[in-house]
Design a protein around this motif. Structure first.
Motif, PDB file in Angstrom:
ATOM      1  N   GLY A  48      -8.608 -11.612 -18.442  1.00  0.00           N
ATOM      2  CA  GLY A  48      -8.925 -11.428 -17.064  1.00  0.00           C
ATOM      3  C   GLY A  48     -10.274  -9.903 -16.270  1.00  0.00           C
ATOM      4  O   GLY A  48     -10.881 -10.404 -17.432  1.00  0.00           O
ATOM      5  N   PHE A  49     -10.175  -9.739 -16.124  1.00  0.00           N
ATOM      6  CA  PHE A  49     -11.181  -9.243 -15.092  1.00  0.00           C
ATOM      7  C   PHE A  49     -10.928  -7.724 -13.969  1.00  0.00           C
ATOM      8  O   PHE A  49      -9.561  -8.131 -14.251  1.00  0.00           O
ATOM      9  CB  PHE A  49     -12.642  -9.895 -14.238  1.00  0.00           C
ATOM     10  N   SER A  50     -11.168  -6.496 -14.641  1.00  0.00           N
ATOM     11  CA  SER A  50     -10.646  -4.844 -14.484  1.00  0.00           C
ATOM     12  C   SER A  50     -11.875  -5.228 -12.647  1.00  0.00           C
ATOM     13  O   SER A  50     -12.994  -5.226 -12.207  1.00  0.00           O
ATOM     14  CB  SER A  50     -11.532  -3.714 -15.300  1.00  0.00           C
ATOM     15  N   PHE A  51     -10.866  -5.122 -11.964  1.00  0.00           N
ATOM     16  CA  PHE A  51     -11.100  -4.148  -9.930  1.00  0.00           C
ATOM     17  C   PHE A  51     -10.664  -3.552  -9.686  1.00  0.00           C
ATOM     18  O   PHE A  51     -10.447  -2.928  -8.417  1.00  0.00           O
ATOM     19  CB  PHE A  51     -11.594  -5.675  -9.605  1.00  0.00           C
ATOM     20  N   GLY A  52     -10.139  -1.867 -10.672  1.00  0.00           N
ATOM     21  CA  GLY A  52      -9.205  -1.179 -10.460  1.00  0.00           C
ATOM     22  C   GLY A  52     -10.676  -0.134 -11.412  1.00  0.00           C
ATOM     23  O   GLY A  52     -11.778  -0.012 -11.477  1.00  0.00           O
ATOM     24  N   ALA A  53      -9.279   1.366 -11.626  1.00  0.00           N
ATOM     25  CA  ALA A  53     -10.180   1.864 -12.368  1.00  0.00           C
ATOM     26  C   ALA A  53     -10.446   1.723 -14.119  1.00  0.00           C
ATOM     27  O   ALA A  53      -9.028   0.833 -14.232  1.00  0.00           O
ATOM     28  CB  ALA A  53      -8.396   3.261 -12.629  1.00  0.00           C
ATOM     29  N   GLU A  54     -11.610   1.769 -14.838  1.00  0.00           N
ATOM     30  CA  GLU A  54     -11.836   1.253 -15.828  1.00  0.00           C
ATOM     31  C   GLU A  54     -10.997   2.387 -17.143  1.00  0.00           C
ATOM     32  O   GLU A  54     -12.371   2.773 -17.762  1.00  0.00           O
ATOM     33  CB  GLU A  54     -13.934   1.365 -15.602  1.00  0.00           C
ATOM     34  N   HIS A  55     -10.455   2.151 -17.330  1.00  0.00           N
ATOM     35  CA  HIS A  55      -9.546   2.985 -18.774  1.00  0.00           C
ATOM     36  C   HIS A  55      -7.858   2.027 -18.614  1.00  0.00           C
ATOM     37  O   HIS A  55      -7.272   1.529 -18.026  1.00  0.00           O
ATOM     38  CB  HIS A  55      -9.036   4.034 -18.442  1.00  0.00           C
ATOM     39  N   GLY A  56      -7.834   1.593 -19.557  1.00  0.00           N
ATOM     40  CA  GLY A  56      -6.324   1.170 -20.236  1.00  0.00           C
ATOM     41  C   GLY A  56      -4.877   2.316 -19.569  1.00  0.00           C
ATOM     42  O   GLY A  56      -5.288   3.221 -19.149  1.00  0.00           O
ATOM     43  N   VAL A  57      -4.220   1.427 -19.649  1.00  0.00           N
ATOM     44  CA  VAL A  57      -3.397   2.294 -19.356  1.00  0.00           C
ATOM     45  C   VAL A  57      -2.103   1.224 -19.864  1.00  0.00           C
ATOM     46  O   VAL A  57      -1.829   0.006 -20.058  1.00  0.00           O
ATOM     47  CB  VAL A  57      -2.517   2.385 -17.472  1.00  0.00           C
ATOM     48  N   SER A  58      -0.469   1.609 -20.300  1.00  0.00           N
ATOM     49  CA  SER A  58       0.558   1.084 -20.682  1.00  0.00           C
ATOM     50  C   SER A  58       1.258   1.875 -19.423  1.00  0.00           C
ATOM     51  O   SER A  58       2.353   2.404 -18.763  1.00  0.00           O
ATOM     52  CB  SER A  58       0.959   2.394 -22.465  1.00  0.00           C
ATOM     53  N   GLY A  59       2.835   0.519 -19.929  1.00  0.00           N
ATOM     54  CA  GLY A  59       3.624   1.104 -18.901  1.00  0.00           C
ATOM     55  C   GLY A  59       4.770  -0.371 -19.376  1.00  0.00           C
ATOM     56  O   GLY A  59       4.570  -1.271 -19.880  1.00  0.00           O
ATOM     57  N   GLU A  60       5.990  -0.411 -17.911  1.00  0.00           N
ATOM     58  CA  GLU A  60       6.764  -1.870 -18.713  1.00  0.00           C
ATOM     59  C   GLU A  60       6.334  -3.097 -17.964  1.00  0.00           C
ATOM     60  O   GLU A  60       5.958  -2.259 -16.430  1.00  0.00           O
ATOM     61  CB  GLU A  60       7.828  -1.129 -18.154  1.00  0.00           C
ATOM     62  N   ALA A  61       5.844  -3.759 -18.482  1.00  0.00           N
ATOM     63  CA  ALA A  61       5.547  -4.961 -17.365  1.00  0.00           C
ATOM     64  C   ALA A  61       6.790  -5.621 -16.322  1.00  0.00           C
ATOM     65  O   ALA A  61       7.374  -6.177 -17.213  1.00  0.00           O
ATOM     66  CB  ALA A  61       5.007  -6.538 -18.098  1.00  0.00           C
ATOM     67  N   VAL A  62       6.470  -5.389 -15.235  1.00  0.00           N
ATOM     68  CA  VAL A  62       7.137  -6.349 -14.496  1.00  0.00           C
ATOM     69  C   VAL A  62       6.704  -7.420 -13.728  1.00  0.00           C
ATOM     70  O   VAL A  62       5.620  -7.021 -13.222  1.00  0.00           O
ATOM     71  CB  VAL A  62       8.981  -5.114 -13.319  1.00  0.00           C
ATOM     72  N   PHE A  63       7.539  -7.891 -12.860  1.00  0.00           N
ATOM     73  CA  PHE A  63       6.400  -8.954 -11.231  1.00  0.00           C
ATOM     74  C   PHE A  63       7.957  -8.399 -10.332  1.00  0.00           C
ATOM     75  O   PHE A  63       8.952  -8.089 -10.120  1.00  0.00           O
ATOM     76  CB  PHE A  63       7.013  -9.898 -12.012  1.00  0.00           C
ATOM     77  N   THR A  64       7.325  -8.615  -9.619  1.00  0.00           N
ATOM     78  CA  THR A  64       7.410  -9.290  -7.918  1.00  0.00           C
ATOM     79  C   THR A  64       7.199 -10.166  -7.259  1.00  0.00           C
ATOM     80  O   THR A  64       6.152 -10.640  -7.703  1.00  0.00           O
ATOM     81  CB  THR A  64       7.178  -7.989  -6.924  1.00  0.00           C
ATOM     82  N   THR A  65       8.107 -10.908  -6.509  1.00  0.00           N
ATOM     83  CA  THR A  65       7.814 -12.095  -5.689  1.00  0.00           C
ATOM     84  C   THR A  65       7.130 -11.934  -4.372  1.00  0.00           C
ATOM     85  O   THR A  65       7.390 -12.768  -3.443  1.00  0.00           O
ATOM     86  CB  THR A  65       8.766 -13.102  -5.915  1.00  0.00           C
ATOM     87  N   SER A  66       6.965 -10.753  -3.457  1.00  0.00           N
ATOM     88  CA  SER A  66       7.460 -10.625  -2.144  1.00  0.00           C
ATOM     89  C   SER A  66       5.650 -11.295  -1.521  1.00  0.00           C
ATOM     90  O   SER A  66       4.473 -10.925  -2.718  1.00  0.00           O
ATOM     91  CB  SER A  66       7.145  -8.764  -2.310  1.00  0.00           C
ATOM     92  N   LEU A  67       5.876 -11.577  -1.054  1.00  0.00           N
ATOM     93  CA  LEU A  67       4.662 -12.095  -0.356  1.00  0.00           C
ATOM     94  C   LEU A  67       3.635 -11.485   0.051  1.00  0.00           C
ATOM     95  O   LEU A  67       2.096 -11.959   0.515  1.00  0.00           O
ATOM     96  CB  LEU A  67       4.910 -13.327   0.529  1.00  0.00           C
ATOM     97  N   VAL A  68       3.972 -10.277   0.812  1.00  0.00           N
ATOM     98  CA  VAL A  68       3.542  -9.406   1.882  1.00  0.00           C
ATOM     99  C   VAL A  68       3.741  -8.149   1.454  1.00  0.00           C
ATOM    100  O   VAL A  68       4.108  -7.739   0.435  1.00  0.00           O
ATOM    101  CB  VAL A  68       3.553  -9.454   3.284  1.00  0.00           C
ATOM    102  N   GLY A  69       3.203  -6.883   1.622  1.00  0.00           N
ATOM    103  CA  GLY A  69       3.271  -5.303   1.458  1.00  0.00           C
ATOM    104  C   GLY A  69       3.283  -4.540   0.250  1.00  0.00           C
ATOM    105  O   GLY A  69       4.060  -3.868  -0.496  1.00  0.00           O
ATOM    106  N   TYR A  70       1.805  -5.285  -0.015  1.00  0.00           N
ATOM    107  CA  TYR A  70       1.972  -4.697  -1.126  1.00  0.00           C
ATOM    108  C   TYR A  70       1.434  -3.012  -1.588  1.00  0.00           C
ATOM    109  O   TYR A  70       1.741  -2.535  -2.501  1.00  0.00           O
ATOM    110  CB  TYR A  70       0.343  -5.223  -2.485  1.00  0.00           C
TER     111      TYR A  70
END
Length: 438
Positions: free
Chosen positions: A56-78
């Motif tokens: 994809g493409f970066s639209f935030g801070a331009e550096h790498g990061v590691s962590g646990e990938a999780v998902f949210t199905t929330s429609l609003v409230g980001y």
């Protein structure tokens, strides 16, 4: 010759046609997004450990990061989700296709209690975010910046232009997975995969010093901060209570009989890392009948303190529309949730009963003591964002406190000392905003 199709066959054909059209439209939209982003944004990848990569493409801070990938199905409230301390160490994947269309509110705006008005903490807590499409333009009366500007300013990597449907399908099949975001020209993907589950994340996000919100009220509640959300404190003080927020490892057993209630907050990570908090809860329940209420991680810590066990869920529950059943009334409540661990209801001691259950996966969503004013929930009755169906649980907690006070608050006698006196020299009163900065 003409053949007459049944209504069912007609509907089936129409559905197949609509599904095919929507897939073609989604593919075409994705292709146009890729062309648009490639002209203005640097390339980036979400790389799953021992799994696929998503370009994809970066639209935030331009550096790498590691962590646990999780998902949210929330429609609003980001904005609320991204500032929730429970997401610390996690790369948050949004299933909602468009994120950022109403911008980001002022992170310095406080309410009448000195609590962050629009956000759940002073800064972005998740390690990074992944979205299908982000809105570079936004419109909302509270907004002061775009989500891209916010992520860049706070040093949080963000990736767009990826197929989040494919990512979520993978995470549902394989479970929450270690992953990293790599940005072209700034990260060659050599960053190691970091497992936040091995860290004591609560110690990182909890306040380091006690502070008071809404002082001088008749009801005094100690809030054990394991990563507390702003709206939890607001839900307590707006009901006429003073909240003394203390560090996660504060010896609450030493002041239990000098306050009116104890609240155990939400927070990130594996609950078994919070051994000090669990011990303090055990000592408190042995010495005092003070009312106790726990939410999310607080529910898990309370369960561990009474001898129950917790389990890690395959991919957790993170949404604003999860149905839970109140086993005491038979009523269903739509709830806001954000957790990767759950209490094993089969291990609850006899004096505790299951309060709520999740109607999607049947996991435990709460417990209560059969004789004492102690209860907890896995879901978030304070919402922010999400439905307010279960906000009545804060009223229940306050009712328990009033009954406790009417019975003499379990004290040997004499006037209740003020909260600051009962804590001694450690109880330096600060504003909520100052504590947030800590």
């Amino acid at each position: 010759m003409f053949f007459r199709l049944s209504t069912t066959e007609l509907l089936t054909r129409a559905l197949k046609s609509a599904t095919s059209s929507s897939r073609l439209l989604a593919t075409a939209t994705a292709s146009s997004q890729q062309r648009l982003y490639s002209n203005v944004l640097p390339k980036a990848k979400l790389i799953v450990k021992d799994g696929p990569s998503y370009s994809g493409f970066s639209f935030g801070a331009e550096h790498g990061v590691s962590g646990e990938a999780v998902f949210t199905t929330s429609l609003v409230g980001y904005p609320e989700s991204m500032t929730d301390p429970s997401y610390t160490g996690q790369i948050l994947v949004f299933t909602q296709p468009l994120i950022g269309n109403y911008g980001v509110p002022d992170s310095n705006m406080l309410d009448e209690y000195g609590i962050h008005r629009y956000l759940e903490s002073p800064r972005i807590q998740c390690a990074g975010i992944v979205v299908s499409d982000y809105a570079s333009e936004y419109s909302h009366w509270t907004a002061v910046e775009s989500i891209s500007e916010w992520c860049t300013r706070q040093g949080v990597p963000a990736i767009t232009g990826v197929d989040t449907r494919a990512i979520v399908s993978y995470l549902r099949d394989q479970g929450s997975s270690l992953a990293k975001i790599a940005v072209a020209g700034h990260d060659n993907g050599s960053q190691t995969f970091t497992d936040p589950g091995k860290k004591h994340l609560v110690a990182e996000v909890a306040t380091k010093m006690p502070y008071t919100v809404n002082p001088g009220q008749d009801i005094q509640i100690v809030v054990v901060d394991c990563g507390v959300k702003s709206n939890i404190i607001r839900c307590l003080v707006s009901r006429g209570a003073t909240a003394l927020v203390v560090p996660h490892n504060f010896p609450i057993q030493d002041i239990a009989n000098s306050v009116d209630g104890i609240f155990i907050s939400n927070g990130p990570g594996d609950p078994t890392h919070c051994s000090e908090t669990i011990f303090n809860l055990q000592q408190t329940m042995a010495k005092s009948n003070v009312p106790i209420f726990g939410i999310c991680l607080g529910h898990q810590l309370l369960a561990l303190a009474v001898g129950a066990q917790t389990v890690k869920l395959k991919y957790g529950n993170r949404a604003h529309n999860i149905p839970t059943l109140d086993l005491t009334t038979g009523r269903c409540h739509i709830t806001s949730q954000n957790h990767g661990y759950a209490v094993d209801a089969d291990t609850l001691p006899a004096e505790f009963k299951e309060y709520f259950i999740n109607l999607n996966d049947r996991s435990n969503e709460g417990m209560y003591h059969v004789d004492r004013p102690i209860f907890s929930t896995q879901f978030h009755p304070e919402a922010k964002g999400g439905p307010m169906d279960s906000a009545f649980l804060f009223d229940k907690f306050l009712e328990n406190i009033r009954e406790y006070k009417a019975e003499g608050a379990g004290q040997a006698g004499g006037a209740k000392p003020t909260l600051s006196v009962s804590l001694g020299a450690e109880a330096a009163t600060a504003t909520a905003s100052a504590a947030g900065a800590a």
